[in-house]
Design a protein around this motif. Structure first.
Motif, PDB file in Angstrom:
ATOM      1  N   VAL A  90     128.541  19.227  21.653  1.00  0.00           N
ATOM      2  CA  VAL A  90     126.706  18.423  21.502  1.00  0.00           C
ATOM      3  C   VAL A  90     126.110  18.447  22.708  1.00  0.00           C
ATOM      4  N   ASP A  91     127.027  18.389  23.812  1.00  0.00           N
ATOM      5  CA  ASP A  91     126.247  18.953  25.118  1.00  0.00           C
ATOM      6  C   ASP A  91     124.871  20.001  25.093  1.00  0.00           C
ATOM      7  N   ASP A  92     124.136  19.908  26.745  1.00  0.00           N
ATOM      8  CA  ASP A  92     123.805  21.524  26.981  1.00  0.00           C
ATOM      9  C   ASP A  92     124.410  21.800  28.010  1.00  0.00           C
ATOM     10  N   LEU A  93     125.563  22.057  27.773  1.00  0.00           N
ATOM     11  CA  LEU A  93     125.670  23.147  29.341  1.00  0.00           C
ATOM     12  C   LEU A  93     125.970  24.183  29.466  1.00  0.00           C
ATOM     13  N   HIS A  94     126.060  25.092  27.918  1.00  0.00           N
ATOM     14  CA  HIS A  94     125.891  26.417  28.372  1.00  0.00           C
ATOM     15  C   HIS A  94     124.305  26.438  28.485  1.00  0.00           C
ATOM     16  N   GLU A  95     123.413  25.786  27.544  1.00  0.00           N
ATOM     17  CA  GLU A  95     121.581  25.667  28.095  1.00  0.00           C
ATOM     18  C   GLU A  95     121.375  25.934  29.586  1.00  0.00           C
ATOM     19  N   ALA A 143     122.989  25.735  32.075  1.00  0.00           N
ATOM     20  CA  ALA A 143     123.641  27.348  32.692  1.00  0.00           C
ATOM     21  C   ALA A 143     122.655  28.480  32.801  1.00  0.00           C
ATOM     22  N   GLY A 144     122.113  28.506  31.474  1.00  0.00           N
ATOM     23  CA  GLY A 144     121.388  29.552  31.167  1.00  0.00           C
ATOM     24  C   GLY A 144     121.696  30.644  30.749  1.00  0.00           C
ATOM     25  N   SER A 145     122.223  30.460  28.936  1.00  0.00           N
ATOM     26  CA  SER A 145     122.218  30.928  28.422  1.00  0.00           C
ATOM     27  C   SER A 145     121.291  30.604  27.629  1.00  0.00           C
ATOM     28  N   LYS A 146     121.077  32.565  26.956  1.00  0.00           N
ATOM     29  CA  LYS A 146     119.910  32.253  25.972  1.00  0.00           C
ATOM     30  C   LYS A 146     119.871  31.848  25.297  1.00  0.00           C
ATOM     31  N   ALA A 157     132.238  27.086  36.417  1.00  0.00           N
ATOM     32  CA  ALA A 157     131.698  28.377  36.184  1.00  0.00           C
ATOM     33  C   ALA A 157     132.545  29.720  34.722  1.00  0.00           C
ATOM     34  N   GLY A 158     132.957  27.947  33.889  1.00  0.00           N
ATOM     35  CA  GLY A 158     132.902  28.497  32.493  1.00  0.00           C
ATOM     36  C   GLY A 158     131.598  28.799  32.182  1.00  0.00           C
ATOM     37  N   HIS A 159     131.082  28.017  31.783  1.00  0.00           N
ATOM     38  CA  HIS A 159     129.606  28.248  31.075  1.00  0.00           C
ATOM     39  C   HIS A 159     128.783  28.938  31.631  1.00  0.00           C
ATOM     40  N   TYR A 160     128.708  29.365  33.265  1.00  0.00           N
ATOM     41  CA  TYR A 160     128.205  30.504  34.404  1.00  0.00           C
ATOM     42  C   TYR A 160     128.690  31.575  33.994  1.00  0.00           C
ATOM     43  N   SER A 161     130.093  31.929  33.683  1.00  0.00           N
ATOM     44  CA  SER A 161     130.443  32.886  33.497  1.00  0.00           C
ATOM     45  C   SER A 161     129.806  33.712  32.631  1.00  0.00           C
ATOM     46  N   LEU A 162     130.105  32.738  31.515  1.00  0.00           N
ATOM     47  CA  LEU A 162     129.183  33.954  29.721  1.00  0.00           C
ATOM     48  C   LEU A 162     127.361  34.441  30.127  1.00  0.00           C
ATOM     49  N   VAL A 163     126.870  33.776  31.114  1.00  0.00           N
ATOM     50  CA  VAL A 163     125.448  33.882  31.268  1.00  0.00           C
ATOM     51  C   VAL A 163     125.757  35.776  31.750  1.00  0.00           C
ATOM     52  N   LYS A 164     126.482  35.500  33.137  1.00  0.00           N
ATOM     53  CA  LYS A 164     126.530  36.136  33.456  1.00  0.00           C
ATOM     54  C   LYS A 164     127.326  38.188  32.590  1.00  0.00           C
TER      55      LYS A 164
END
Ligand code: APR
Length: 228
Positions: free
Chosen positions: A88-93, A95-98, A67-74
């Motif tokens: 070094v993970d790709d969880l922000h990407e 989730a959909g962060s640009k 939910a933390g990663h997704y909130s930043l996409v919102k």
């Protein structure tokens, strides 16, 4: 559009099941992390270092953004959002962060030991001794090890200096130069620190501390910013 800059650390991925560095006691199979994540360790024992990162990469296939990663996409609905991550993970990407800048490298990438400009995306989780770049040199993880330069700190400092709002989430703020990025943020810009174990970070003006996990504290903060 106002610019929100987010500095994230291991804590934002904790609720996805990736343990943070310092919470895990800094140990991996009885080795101190500093003994595997350094250039000296690489010179001493390629296989040990490759095994460590192979395990991290394999784990990455088993976890999902939270939910933390997704909130930043919102947040992108109303703001120009730039994420600077120490992860070094790709969880922000995923989730959909640009806009994601990786300060400490990327697990899914590897690079040549002969030419640092030769960077490749790894399809599988495994990198082994004998895996070579196009120039015939051993490939290494595309990771900034302890004691190595942090080339992305220059663009990261510029981005931080342009922040109308600065959010720090899930980082102990103990590792430099990343922890110093907050000093580049304009004095007048509001700053937020979301971390369940948050402590005051030096003398930073306009700072609001939210002593909660990303999954709750960051989600609430994003809702408030979007509502205002
Ligand atoms: N939500 C938000 N923060 C959390 C959560 C959570 N669910 N769980 C833990 N945290 C916080 C911890 O309280 C701690 O302050 O995340 C922080 C993690 O700190 P570190 O383990 O020190 O990770 P980080 O700050 O990202 O480390 C920086 O050090 O080991 C090197 O290169 C590595 O990028 C890494 C750098």
């Amino acid at each position: 559009m106002k610019k929100i800059v987010v500095l994230s650390g291991a804590g934002i991925s904790a609720e996805s099941g990736i343990s943070t560095f310092r919470d895990a006691g800094g140990l991996w199979e009885n080795h101190r992390i500093e003994e595997v994540a350094t250039y000296e360790a690489w010179e001493r024992d390629h296989e040990l270092v490759l095994k460590f990162y192979n395990q991290r990469r394999k784990q990455l296939l088993e976890v999902k953004p939270n939910a933390g990663h997704y909130s930043l996409v919102k947040l992108e609905e109303k703001f120009d959002v730039q994420i600077i991550t120490q992860n070094v993970d790709d969880l922000h990407e995923r989730a959909g962060s640009k806009n994601v800048l990786h300060l400490h490298g990327e697990l899914r990438k590897v690079r040549s030991t002969a030419d640092p400009n030769l960077v490749y995306k790894l399809d599988s989780w495994e990198l082994n001794k004998g895996d070579l770049c196009e120039k015939g040199s051993q490939l290494r993880p595309h990771i900034v090890w302890f004691g190595e330069a942090v080339p992305m700190i220059v663009p990261a400092a510029k981005i931080s200096s342009e922040a109308d709002i600065f959010i720090v989430v899930g980082t102990s703020m103990l590792v430099y130069p990343a922890a110093g990025l907050i000093d580049y943020v304009p004095v007048k810009s509001p700053k937020y620190l979301v971390d369940p174990n948050a402590r005051e970070i030096r003398h930073i003006s306009n700072l609001t501390v939210i002593p909660e996990k990303a999954g709750t504290g960051l989600v609430k903060l994003v809702d408030e910013l979007l509502a205002n």
